[in-house]
Write an enzyme that holds these catalytic residues in place. Sequence first.
Site, mmCIF file in Angstrom:
data_model
loop_
_atom_site.group_PDB
_atom_site.id
_atom_site.type_symbol
_atom_site.label_atom_id
_atom_site.label_comp_id
_atom_site.label_asym_id
_atom_site.label_seq_id
_atom_site.Cartn_x
_atom_site.Cartn_y
_atom_site.Cartn_z
ATOM 1 N N ASP A 9 5.184 76.094 -18.963
ATOM 2 C CA ASP A 9 4.864 76.100 -17.530
ATOM 3 C C ASP A 9 3.781 77.142 -17.300
ATOM 4 O O ASP A 9 3.840 78.243 -17.836
ATOM 5 C CB ASP A 9 6.148 76.473 -16.760
ATOM 6 C CG ASP A 9 5.895 76.738 -15.295
ATOM 7 O OD1 ASP A 9 6.093 75.819 -14.509
ATOM 8 O OD2 ASP A 9 5.488 77.869 -14.951
ATOM 9 N N GLU A 106 3.115 71.563 -16.106
ATOM 10 C CA GLU A 106 4.292 71.656 -16.984
ATOM 11 C C GLU A 106 4.208 70.571 -18.054
ATOM 12 O O GLU A 106 3.929 69.414 -17.732
ATOM 13 C CB GLU A 106 5.573 71.402 -16.188
ATOM 14 C CG GLU A 106 5.979 72.505 -15.246
ATOM 15 C CD GLU A 106 7.164 72.088 -14.410
ATOM 16 O OE1 GLU A 106 8.205 72.723 -14.503
ATOM 17 O OE2 GLU A 106 7.031 71.090 -13.667
#
Lengths: 409, 111
Positions: A9, A106
């Site tokens: 992320d 992500e």
Amino acid sequence: MNARIFLIDMQSFYASVEKSLHRELQHQPVVISGDPKRRNGIILAACPIAKSYGIQNAIPLWEAQKRCPQLIVLKPRMQLYLDVSLRLTQILERFSDRVEPYSIDEQFIDIQGSESLFGSPYQIARKIQTTINKELHLYARIGMGPNKVLAKMACDHFAKKSPNGIFYLGPENIHTHLWPLPIQKCFGVGQRMSKHLQRIGIHTIGELAHSPLPLLKKYWGVNGHVLWMTANGFDLSPVTNQSFSTHQGIGHQMTLPYDYRTPEEIEVALLELCEEVCQRSRRYHLAGKTITVHCRNSLKQATGGFLRQMSLDSFSNQTSKIFTYAKKCFFRFWNGEPVRSIGIRLSNLKPDHHIQLNLFEDVEKKRKLGYAMDQIKQRFGFTSILWASSLLPAGQAKIRAQKIGGHFK
Amino acid sequence: MSLLHRKNRLWEGSRMFLPEHREQLQTLRKKQQEKTLPELAEDQIEEFNWLLQEALHLESPIILDYIKEKQCQSFCGFVEELNTYESYLLIVNGQEKRKIFLDEIYRIIPL
């Protein structure tokens, strides 16, 4: 420790990308926000310095400026962020061939089999972090786990707070770390679901994990079963890069520049959305049979809005037909309250090679008309041919052509 | 313990993905799969030439591996025509006929 799946992320993705390109802003509070005049004035991303002033994502821009008067506000550049996201995918593909982007910032990666080349899972995570930092000047947080759901929760709840940005969540520490967390922190539990769960006495993820499965299945069917698995850290989903080859549904949504109050204004927006949805369906040679209409009322109003769906009499990707059904569906459920945002989705898709003929209209001619319009748009630009209604004040087609995901390219 | 096998449904359903992102990702994936023709040694080209001549004269079938539109393709059939002037060949298998340029071929397997 079986840490084969990572979720990577990017910290404050949009803001960090801008900061990496504007080195002079390195030590300044930076936020990315849309145009307040066109109702896009919310914070899309805030850098860690801006966050230290209490600025969170999705708060209005004026509120952020009140909390931090010296705030630097930049306009979003969506194409740039997409390019960086694709570069990120390419970097990850150096470590494994199983990389699955989950959103713009992500991505999942399955590193099983890469250990002999790059070292232990922790070493691989460090290497990924360093490579991303060196090449893109971005800071990545990595959640590790034996499966996707644990990697995701490891990242969201622990890696982001850990000093080195890496955290492993697995069967060894699930009871000490994950289970004490409140139920709304469980992946897949939204606001409404957490209320339902609390009503039957489930307040933490651990309590959900220890709840009898038949009970959860009785209340929520497959969804209850999935939640129980998530709470116990079970997930059999693969990390796959094939997941984009099939379409589940094609949808578009727009936030209107001001509240639309009359049916005429709403129809303009509906037609434009139908055109966009049908155009994309035609590009993939797909036709759909179910249409979903989504409407959100102005925030001051109490009812919120609605989400309804309707079946078509046959598979279609013709704008006029989809529009007829969308209109029918919308006005059946609209209670006349001012509309803030509106969305259309076409699902139950199949290839459009076979079409249902109709004795009373020339279906083939209409099909060709749609494709001809698409070709004109492809060749001369999206706004080269428009519905006349798009030229009305309520029309958004021209401005939407300059945007990605509701923000300027 | 009963576990649900739902393939990737949990993630497909919750994915937040822009259509533009999806399209560009597909283009990237396609580009990654693009193949370029390996550089062939001179004796290899000579061998191809000999194998094609033989297949043409003996009317024996061959398998041709070649690259078209940056993708690997394969076709099995009889050589119908070998045009060395315009450097292409016509290969047929029943109703299907293909025109393949000689500089697209990277492997010939005589059957």
